[in-house]
Design a protein around this motif. Sequence first.
Motif, short mmCIF file in Angstrom:
data_model
loop_
_atom_site.label_atom_id
_atom_site.label_comp_id
_atom_site.label_asym_id
_atom_site.label_seq_id
_atom_site.Cartn_x
_atom_site.Cartn_y
_atom_site.Cartn_z
N ASN A 71 -66.91 -73.96 -39.99
CA ASN A 71 -66.37 -74.92 -40.96
C ASN A 71 -64.95 -75.36 -40.61
O ASN A 71 -64.61 -76.54 -40.75
N THR A 72 -64.14 -74.43 -40.14
CA THR A 72 -62.75 -74.76 -39.82
C THR A 72 -62.68 -75.77 -38.68
O THR A 72 -61.88 -76.72 -38.72
N ALA A 73 -63.53 -75.59 -37.67
CA ALA A 73 -63.56 -76.53 -36.54
C ALA A 73 -64.04 -77.90 -37.00
O ALA A 73 -63.52 -78.93 -36.57
N VAL A 125 -68.84 -88.17 -31.76
CA VAL A 125 -68.33 -87.21 -32.74
C VAL A 125 -69.27 -86.02 -32.86
O VAL A 125 -68.84 -84.86 -32.90
N ARG A 126 -70.56 -86.28 -32.90
CA ARG A 126 -71.53 -85.19 -33.02
C ARG A 126 -71.52 -84.31 -31.78
O ARG A 126 -71.72 -83.09 -31.87
N ARG A 127 -71.24 -84.91 -30.63
CA ARG A 127 -71.14 -84.10 -29.41
C ARG A 127 -69.93 -83.17 -29.49
O ARG A 127 -69.97 -82.03 -29.02
N ASP A 128 -68.86 -83.65 -30.10
CA ASP A 128 -67.69 -82.80 -30.31
C ASP A 128 -67.98 -81.66 -31.28
O ASP A 128 -67.42 -80.56 -31.16
N LEU A 129 -68.86 -81.92 -32.24
CA LEU A 129 -69.19 -80.91 -33.25
C LEU A 129 -70.20 -79.88 -32.74
O LEU A 129 -70.25 -78.75 -33.25
N PRO A 156 -70.53 -77.81 -30.16
CA PRO A 156 -70.13 -76.45 -29.79
C PRO A 156 -69.80 -75.56 -30.99
O PRO A 156 -69.77 -74.33 -30.86
N TYR A 157 -69.55 -76.18 -32.13
CA TYR A 157 -69.19 -75.42 -33.33
C TYR A 157 -70.35 -75.37 -34.33
O TYR A 157 -70.15 -75.11 -35.51
N SER A 158 -71.55 -75.63 -33.81
CA SER A 158 -72.75 -75.64 -34.64
C SER A 158 -73.73 -74.56 -34.20
O SER A 158 -74.92 -74.62 -34.52
N PHE A 159 -73.23 -73.58 -33.46
CA PHE A 159 -74.00 -72.41 -33.04
C PHE A 159 -75.32 -72.76 -32.38
O PHE A 159 -76.38 -72.23 -32.72
N GLY A 160 -75.25 -73.72 -31.46
CA GLY A 160 -76.41 -74.05 -30.63
C GLY A 160 -77.48 -74.86 -31.32
O GLY A 160 -78.58 -75.01 -30.77
N GLN A 161 -77.20 -75.41 -32.48
CA GLN A 161 -78.21 -76.19 -33.20
C GLN A 161 -78.21 -77.63 -32.66
O GLN A 161 -77.49 -78.49 -33.14
#
Length: 218
Positions: free
Chosen positions: A165-167, A60-64, A66-71
Amino acid sequence: MKRQSALIHSALDWRYAVREFSPEKLNAQTVDTLIDAARKSASSYGLQPYKVILIDSEAVRRDLLPYSFGQQKVLDCSHLLVFAADTRIGDQTVERYVEQYVKVRGVPAEEIAGYANHMKQALASKSLVEKREWAHQQCYIALGTLLMAAAVLEIDSCPMTGIDNTAYDEILGLTDQGLETSAIVALGHRSARDQSRELAKVRFDFEDFVIKLQRQSS
């Protein structure tokens, strides 16, 4: 008092926003303790219009990511928490609280009927935008409580709002649950490679931070 004050400041001086986490995992009891601290946080009227989503799944975190701005710490931390605000603020928010109040204190709902009506009226007076902002504000209060608890236990943390947030809502299926992402926090232990761990904390001086309004004698 001096001892308690020293303890608080020692914990706050120790904590910083970790840039890189070690591979070491936190045990489940420690994570539950931190979440429970957030559960006991102050909240407007005690209504707690939010949920905490615990994510220890690497997939799940791997899916997130790309939507975490490279963090990268979103993936590398031990556990990731998402604070999600309730989007369905209204009478049901108060009724849920009243139900819990009756359960915990063992009193009839009529005992707080007047207070319940007051809370409903207060929420009804807000616009949809104001209700949303209010719910997110409560998330941040709980987040602050969790960060303090983590510092006391010397558990590293990094709160983040630089996300899509939307992603996040879509991946976590929050919209269907009447929730929306407010903020996230990564938990774990700092890496020995994290160069920020030895840096002095940069904060404005006490005198620049506080405005004191002195009471004038009559």
